[in-house]
Design an enzyme around this catalytic site. Structure first.
Site, mmCIF file in Angstrom:
data_model
loop_
_atom_site.group_PDB
_atom_site.id
_atom_site.type_symbol
_atom_site.label_atom_id
_atom_site.label_comp_id
_atom_site.label_asym_id
_atom_site.label_seq_id
_atom_site.Cartn_x
_atom_site.Cartn_y
_atom_site.Cartn_z
ATOM 1 N N GLY A 149 6.062 5.149 14.819
ATOM 2 C CA GLY A 149 6.134 5.373 13.239
ATOM 3 C C GLY A 149 5.640 6.629 12.834
ATOM 4 N N GLU A 153 0.068 -3.685 23.155
ATOM 5 C CA GLU A 153 0.702 -2.460 23.693
ATOM 6 C C GLU A 153 -0.089 -1.897 24.690
ATOM 7 O OE1 GLU A 153 0.678 0.033 20.071
ATOM 8 O OE2 GLU A 153 1.947 -1.534 18.831
ATOM 9 N N ASP A 194 8.226 -2.284 15.764
ATOM 10 C CA ASP A 194 7.574 -0.828 16.513
ATOM 11 C C ASP A 194 6.132 -1.152 16.936
ATOM 12 O OD1 ASP A 194 7.613 1.835 16.743
ATOM 13 O OD2 ASP A 194 6.112 2.068 15.064
ATOM 14 N N GLY A 228 0.847 -1.442 -0.083
ATOM 15 C CA GLY A 228 0.023 0.053 0.023
ATOM 16 C C GLY A 228 0.888 1.302 0.062
ATOM 17 N N ARG A 229 0.494 2.377 0.416
ATOM 18 C CA ARG A 229 1.023 3.687 0.424
ATOM 19 C C ARG A 229 2.176 3.619 1.381
ATOM 20 N NH1 ARG A 229 -0.791 7.942 2.821
ATOM 21 N NH2 ARG A 229 0.265 9.409 1.638
ATOM 22 N N ILE A 230 2.270 2.868 2.534
ATOM 23 C CA ILE A 230 3.455 2.641 3.271
ATOM 24 C C ILE A 230 4.558 1.794 2.851
ATOM 25 C CG2 ILE A 230 4.454 1.795 5.439
ATOM 26 C CD1 ILE A 230 1.952 2.870 6.972
ATOM 27 N N ARG A 233 0.871 -3.813 12.570
ATOM 28 C CA ARG A 233 0.174 -4.013 13.665
ATOM 29 C C ARG A 233 0.806 -5.173 14.422
ATOM 30 N NH1 ARG A 233 -1.006 0.378 13.597
ATOM 31 N NH2 ARG A 233 -2.944 1.512 13.385
ATOM 32 N N HIS A 254 5.974 2.242 19.105
ATOM 33 C CA HIS A 254 4.920 2.520 18.163
ATOM 34 C C HIS A 254 4.960 3.860 17.949
ATOM 35 C CE1 HIS A 254 0.821 1.228 16.612
ATOM 36 N NE2 HIS A 254 1.156 2.106 15.886
#
Length: 312
Positions: free
Chosen positions: A280, A260, A255, A152-154, A231, A278
């Site tokens: 990012g 969490e 990350d 995807g975009r990431i 995730r 986490h």
């Protein structure tokens, strides 16, 4: 009297401070039983604050009988029960910012950190060991194959960065992307077998929960590395800890985690693991931009003005 707001999870401190200047703020995230705490302390709360990683269930809405607005500090609202929000006539807003670039920056940093053993080297120098022994050799990033799980975009932004480091790129997803020039693998196990490093970027869905399991980790192998910026639950955390403990995986940079902010304690003692909280999207630029959008709609709601970032 100031309107009351229930904060369900910690947010950027300046944004929280701004809320506290204008509203009576109740911090539910510190309570051992948040739902019970909301019922006891927030019966008059007209707004609530969540985040991208906050699950907001029907029980939350039922615990807040006067709720009018749920403001999500973050762009993703997949963990919010929208049916319950509709049933309780609650407006939901978010902050539709771009997360791809900062997450990709971090992912590339984690790839380099775990393969070049940067965090381990930092501990080595700080301990004084450098004067006594040679630091173990690391692995070059250049020339290695990066398998991206979720283009995807990431994933696309990571591919740009990794290519500039001289890495070869391939990817897995539910379908081939016609505009992506890199080799596509429909079989994740085959991708893991061919990759030196596997970067997980896909969304968490029922189909992707534990997508990276013991079988995939075994295919990645004792010379392979796993980087997760998606995730925590996309990776089978128990299988990951076991693979690392048994030297069946070269290393991991994480990350995100299943529960969490709780991290499996076994990971704390492993030199070949890089851990991040986490972060990012944890840049000043992202957080300040989110704060501006988030505060606009909260204030506009109580002023009777139009909202800019309504989801539902």
């Amino acid at each position: 009297m100031k309107p009351e707001i229930a904060v369900l999870k910690m947010i950027y401190e300046p944004a929280l401070a701004a809320l506290e200047r204008d509203f009576t703020v109740h911090k539910a995230y510190a309570a051992p039983d948040p739902i019970a705490w909301l019922k006891q302390h927030c019966a008059n709360a007209r707004a609530a604050v969540s985040t991208t990683t906050t699950e907001v269930t029907r029980a939350h809405f039922e615990a807040l009988p006067k709720l009018e607005l749920l403001a999500c500090y973050g762009p993703y609202v997949t963990l919010i029960d929208f049916a319950a929000a509709k049933d309780h006539n609650v407006i939901v807003t978010h902050t539709p910012d771009s997360t791809a670039e900062p997450v990709a920056d971090l992912a590339m940093g984690l790839i380099v950190a775990v393969m070049r053993r940067i965090c381990e080297a930092d501990r080595f120098v700080r301990s004084g060991a450098w004067a006594k022994q040679l630091f173990p050799a690391a692995v070059e990033v250049r020339g290695k194959t990066l398998g991206i799980v979720g283009m995807g975009r990431i994933g696309r932004e990571i591919a740009i960065r990794a290519a500039s480091f001289g890495m070869k790129i391939c990817y897995h997803g539910p379908r081939r992307k016609d505009d992506v020039p890199h080799p596509y693998y429909s079989d994740l196990e085959a991708l893991a077998r061919d990759a030196d490093c596997l970067a997980v970027t896909c969304a968490l869905t029922p189909a992707t929960r534990h997508l990276v399991d013991a079988r995939i980790l075994q295919a990645l192998g004792p010379e392979g590395f796993l980087v997760n910026v998606a995730r925590g639950a996309v990776v089978d955390e128990n299988a990951l800890v076991a693979a690392l403990a048994n030297h069946q995986l070269g290393g991991a940079a994480l990350d995100v985690f299943r529960d969490e902010p709780h991290v499996p304690p076994a990971l704390f003692t492993m030199d070949n693991v890089v851990l991040a909280p986490h972060m990012g999207t944890g840049t000043r630029e992202v957080r300040e931009g989110r704060a501006e959008m988030f505060l606009h709609d909260v204030r506009a709601h109580f002023a009777g003005l139009g909202l800019k970032y309504v989801v539902a």
